[in-house]
Design a protein around this motif. Structure first.
Motif, short mmCIF file in Angstrom:
data_model
loop_
_atom_site.label_atom_id
_atom_site.label_comp_id
_atom_site.label_asym_id
_atom_site.label_seq_id
_atom_site.Cartn_x
_atom_site.Cartn_y
_atom_site.Cartn_z
N HIS A 31 5.27 -17.63 34.45
CA HIS A 31 4.55 -16.53 35.22
C HIS A 31 4.93 -15.11 34.36
O HIS A 31 4.17 -14.33 34.30
N GLU A 35 2.14 -13.30 32.42
CA GLU A 35 1.66 -12.02 33.12
C GLU A 35 2.88 -11.07 33.46
O GLU A 35 2.52 -10.03 32.91
N LYS A 129 -1.97 -21.95 34.26
CA LYS A 129 -3.21 -21.55 35.03
C LYS A 129 -3.77 -20.25 34.47
O LYS A 129 -4.62 -19.82 34.96
N TYR A 130 -3.24 -19.65 33.48
CA TYR A 130 -3.50 -18.45 32.94
C TYR A 130 -4.49 -18.68 31.74
O TYR A 130 -5.40 -17.73 31.83
N LEU A 160 -7.29 -13.15 28.54
CA LEU A 160 -6.56 -12.85 29.66
C LEU A 160 -6.21 -11.56 29.60
O LEU A 160 -5.80 -10.87 30.78
N TYR A 163 -8.73 -9.60 31.44
CA TYR A 163 -8.75 -9.91 32.99
C TYR A 163 -7.61 -9.10 33.60
O TYR A 163 -7.85 -8.22 34.64
N TRP A 164 -6.43 -8.98 32.84
CA TRP A 164 -5.35 -8.27 33.63
C TRP A 164 -5.60 -6.74 33.60
O TRP A 164 -5.40 -6.33 34.46
N GLU A 167 -8.20 -6.18 36.34
CA GLU A 167 -7.37 -6.23 37.49
C GLU A 167 -6.35 -4.94 37.80
O GLU A 167 -6.33 -4.46 38.92
N ASP B 50 0.05 -21.34 45.72
CA ASP B 50 -1.36 -21.35 45.19
C ASP B 50 -2.47 -21.47 46.14
O ASP B 50 -2.39 -22.41 46.97
N LYS B 81 4.32 -12.74 41.58
CA LYS B 81 3.40 -13.89 41.73
C LYS B 81 3.73 -14.84 42.78
O LYS B 81 3.68 -16.12 42.77
N SER B 84 -0.60 -16.70 44.41
CA SER B 84 -1.19 -16.81 43.21
C SER B 84 -2.75 -17.29 43.45
O SER B 84 -2.93 -18.31 44.21
N THR B 86 -4.99 -17.35 41.14
CA THR B 86 -5.66 -17.72 39.78
C THR B 86 -6.26 -18.92 39.66
O THR B 86 -7.19 -19.13 39.04
#
Lengths: 193, 186
Positions: A31, A35, A129-130, A160, A163-164, A167, B50, B81, B84, B86
């Motif tokens: 994470h 991110e 998942k990123y 990514l 996207y960030w 957001e 999630d 986080k 999430s 995502t």
């Protein structure tokens, strides 16, 4: 729960040694990497693992060191010298993937950064998942070949970042409104008390 | 996060959404580790919750929702986080998303959980080393004895596009080999 701190690889290893399921701290590390702390990745890798730790965690110590090596070469960063300590090379090969097809396939699909530490973990150990492909689907694997891997993660990183940025912009723009709504709700609550 | 924290934080989220004056409850579909902990007790910790959020990303409601998440992270000193969304895009790409059953309702939040068959399918498509224990738990719970049962679930929930993708097919094969082929078995 406590103050949220930087989820460094060192901290992740310490939490593994405390008995946490390894994929909890390593998941938090991801994470931060992808991110929350994506602008200070060096700090996540710089600190060496503790000099002493219970022997039963030797495989995980080697895995953490190999992971640092893998993240540095994949994301084109300077690798800290502590990962070169020979104690992080396992005396026996470790095949850590319970879903591995076979020993042969594990050898073929493990990146050299892990093999250098005698670890065989396949090419999906840090899928996340990123990072997305051009269809918007999460990457299913990281190529073994370094140049190919770098090309894949560069493209995913660019997607990514866009996207960030979008957001963050939307959230920041709305923050004053959200704060005002929250303050008003709390004032109403206080008045009712 | 443990089960108690998952529930506590979700309740805080419901209250926060109320403060931010959402006009109708925000609906989530919870999957992943938080699902395994709260529905099966098969794990103790997860690093995040999630979910799929039933909100359009371009709406004001979505921005309120995301700000609410940040406020809670700040209030309880947890990672931003902690929840999430995502994986939501991916779930939509995969195919049919089940409606789920209401599991938790608080303030302006409704949390739904899908049937375990769906969570199993998502885990099979991911097929990371760390998914192996969850896959085994779900196979046992669903009394899955034959690969044909798995194939039927894949056909039910997963679009042809995804099933035909070489890498997803490889993941499915890995699960087959590990649990039904020459692997450890159930």
């Amino acid at each position: 729960m406590g103050l949220y701190s930087l989820q460094t690889m060192k901290l992740s290893f310490e939490q593994i040694c405390e008995g946490q399921d390894p994929w909890i701290p390593l998941g938090k590390f991801m994470h931060d990497w992808y991110e929350l702390q994506r602008d200070c990745r060096e700090k996540l890798l710089a600190d060496p693992l503790p000099a002493t730790y219970p022997q039963e965690f030797q495989q995980w110590a080697a895995f953490c060191a190999a992971s640092v090596r893998w993240f540095c070469s994949t994301y084109e960063m300077q690798c800290p010298s502590w990962v070169d300590n020979p104690e992080y090379v396992l005396p026996e090969p470790w095949c850590m993937d319970k879903l591995s097809l076979s020993w042969e396939s594990e050898q073929k699909t493990t990146a050299p950064e892990f093999i250098q530490h005698n670890i065989y973990c396949g090419n999906r150990v840090y899928t996340n998942k990123y990072e997305r492909d051009e269809r918007g689907l999460p990457l299913r694997s990281h190529p073994v070949d370094l140049q190919e891997r770098r090309a894949v993660v560069r493209r995913a990183g660019e997607r990514l970042a866009r996207y960030w940025a979008e957001e963050d912009r939307l959230l920041q723009e709305y923050l004053p409104t959200a704060l005002a709504l929250r303050a008003a709700a709390r004032e109403r609550k206080l008045a009712m008390q | 996060m443990r089960e108690q924290e998952i529930i506590h934080y979700l309740k805080l989220l419901g209250e926060e959404l109320e403060e931010l004056q959402l006009q109708s409850p925000v609906r989530l579909l919870m999957i992943g580790g938080a699902y395994m902990i709260t529905q099966f007790g098969s794990r103790v910790f997860t690093e995040d919750i999630d979910v799929l959020v039933y909100l359009d990303r371009n709406t004001e409601e979505y921005r309120r929702f995301k700000n609410a998440l940040r406020f809670i992270a700040s209030d309880v000193q947890e990672s931003q986080k902690w929840l999430s969304d995502t994986m939501g895009d991916f779930m939509q790409e995969v195919g049919k998303i089940p409606r789920g059953q209401l599991w938790l309702q608080h303030g302006m939040l409704e949390v739904y959980v899908p049937e375990p068959q769906y969570v199993l399918v998502l885990k099979i498509l991911s097929a990371r080393a760390k998914d192996a224990d969850d896959i085994q738990t779900l196979f046992r719970h669903l009394k899955t004895r034959k690969w044909k049962q798995v194939e039927n679930l894949l056909k039910k929930y997963v679009s042809r596009d995804i099933l035909e993708d070489e890498e997803f097919a490889g993941n499915i094969q890995r699960v087959f080999d590990a649990f039904f082929g020459s692997g450890p078995g159930l």
